[in-house]
Design a protein around this motif. Structure first.
Motif, PDB file in Angstrom:
ATOM      1  N   LYS A 124      22.357   2.012 -14.761  1.00  0.00           N
ATOM      2  CA  LYS A 124      23.061   0.953 -15.362  1.00  0.00           C
ATOM      3  C   LYS A 124      23.235  -0.220 -14.557  1.00  0.00           C
ATOM      4  O   LYS A 124      24.617  -1.196 -14.636  1.00  0.00           O
ATOM      5  N   ILE A 125      22.482  -0.443 -13.351  1.00  0.00           N
ATOM      6  CA  ILE A 125      22.552  -1.655 -12.362  1.00  0.00           C
ATOM      7  C   ILE A 125      22.375  -3.033 -13.111  1.00  0.00           C
ATOM      8  O   ILE A 125      22.714  -3.980 -12.530  1.00  0.00           O
ATOM      9  N   ASP A 126      21.739  -2.931 -14.309  1.00  0.00           N
ATOM     10  CA  ASP A 126      21.610  -4.272 -15.110  1.00  0.00           C
ATOM     11  C   ASP A 126      22.844  -4.881 -15.412  1.00  0.00           C
ATOM     12  O   ASP A 126      23.087  -5.853 -15.948  1.00  0.00           O
ATOM     13  N   LEU A 127      24.192  -3.846 -15.244  1.00  0.00           N
ATOM     14  CA  LEU A 127      25.515  -4.461 -15.959  1.00  0.00           C
ATOM     15  C   LEU A 127      26.491  -4.952 -15.036  1.00  0.00           C
ATOM     16  O   LEU A 127      27.534  -5.369 -14.958  1.00  0.00           O
ATOM     17  N   ILE A 128      26.205  -4.679 -13.683  1.00  0.00           N
ATOM     18  CA  ILE A 128      26.758  -5.073 -12.614  1.00  0.00           C
ATOM     19  C   ILE A 128      26.165  -6.428 -11.532  1.00  0.00           C
ATOM     20  O   ILE A 128      24.840  -6.428 -11.675  1.00  0.00           O
ATOM     21  N   HIS A 129      26.930  -7.174 -10.937  1.00  0.00           N
ATOM     22  CA  HIS A 129      26.198  -8.146  -9.946  1.00  0.00           C
ATOM     23  C   HIS A 129      25.703  -7.285  -8.923  1.00  0.00           C
ATOM     24  O   HIS A 129      26.469  -6.659  -8.224  1.00  0.00           O
ATOM     25  N   PRO A 130      24.591  -7.841  -8.353  1.00  0.00           N
ATOM     26  CA  PRO A 130      23.943  -7.348  -7.225  1.00  0.00           C
ATOM     27  C   PRO A 130      25.073  -7.150  -5.786  1.00  0.00           C
ATOM     28  O   PRO A 130      24.891  -5.912  -5.168  1.00  0.00           O
TER      29      PRO A 130
END
Length: 300
Positions: A124-130
């Motif tokens: 779910k890295i699409d849900l956090i800022h890089p």
């Protein structure tokens, strides 16, 4: 088949609702494990088979590891923990958006006792800022010596192909366990019951979703060569039965309509689906009921 063919079993573990089923379905290319935004969706080990020309991976999607509240919960956690010593690699999946939690520490403590390589999968890295990703990686690095740490988005498909390539490299040489066109080891009846249960999870609220089981009573072809499937949705209380039926049968009709669509896609044929609802009080705490509904392990 080439002599250097690789194969192996890979367990996917993690807290509830981190995206284990979504990941496995993405890799396999079709729905074999039900998905829901409600925690503790998976109740049994679900094996997904991914086959290429030179390798076969058998992914085991386990129930989310959580603090049990009833015998069914005990069964689910036991199933997840048992797989740790039965596999070639372990995928410890976390939810990037939630970060580190006490449940993760419990799992990390379990992992200290295993010999298999462990990969940390940050989903779910699409849900956090890089910018938040590197501190998260450093936190988990300090807790365990992972074989590799790989961030992905199972839902979007980001980095999933790379993860599969990495896992393939770590597979031992071995046989092709399943035919190349087989995607799960579970019988048709099990997958059909799970698809029906998924619709209940999506369409109902509060305690109803977790207090139901689905039993396939009969599968046969009728006089029109249409597949007739008869299933019972078992719940714990009469009030839940009323919710599942809905006003003038609207909820049950909607569950059947949505489930039939997925079952037809699975089987590649038209289906006539009949659903009934039965009340079996407190079935999640009754061992004979758990066995009847297919929840079995060495201890339960």
């Amino acid at each position: 088949m080439e002599t250097n063919y690789k194969s192996g079993f890979l367990s996917i573990i993690g807290r509830p609702n981190v995206g284990k089923s979504t990941f496995m379905n993405k890799v396999i290319g079709q729905k074999i494990a039900i998905m829901s935004d409600k925690a503790q969706t998976t109740r049994n080990k679900i094996q997904g088979v991914y086959t290429t020309d030179d390798a076969q991976m058998i992914f085991i999607d386990t129930p989310g590891i959580h603090k049990p509240k009833h015998r069914l919960g005990d069964f689910m956690v036991q199933i997840a923990e048992d797989t740790l010593n039965e596999v070639d690699s372990i995928l410890f999946m976390i939810n990037a958006d939630e970060g580190y939690g006490r449940g993760d520490q419990y799992i990390i403590d379990l992992l200290q006792k295993v010999n298999s390589p462990v990969f940390l999968i940050i989903n779910k890295i699409d849900l956090i800022h890089p910018d938040k990703l590197l501190p998260l990686i450093e936190k988990y690095k300090s807790l365990y010596d992972f074989e590799e740490i790989i961030p992905i988005s199972a839902l979007e498909g980001n980095n999933v192909d790379h993860l599969v390539d990495v896992l393939k490299k770590h597979l031992p040489e071995g046989p092709q366990y399943y035919p190349e066109d087989q995607v799960t080891d579970h019988p048709e009846r099990f997958v059909i019951s799970e698809l029906i249960r998924e619709k209940v999870l999506h369409l109902t609220k509060e305690e109803v979703p977790h207090s139901i089981a689905v039993v396939i009573e009969n599968i046969e072809k009728n006089e029109n060569e249409k597949l007739l499937i008869q299933a019972t949705i078992v719940t714990e209380r009469s009030s839940q039965k009323g919710i599942l039926i809905g006003k003038q049968g609207s909820m049950l009709k909607n569950i059947g309509k949505q489930a039939r669509r997925d079952i037809e896609a699975l089987l590649g044929s038209k289906v006539y689906l009949e659903l009934w609802i039965k009340v079996k009080k407190d079935w999640r705490n009754r061992q004979n009921q758990l066995h009847e509904f297919g929840f079995r392990s060495d201890e339960y």
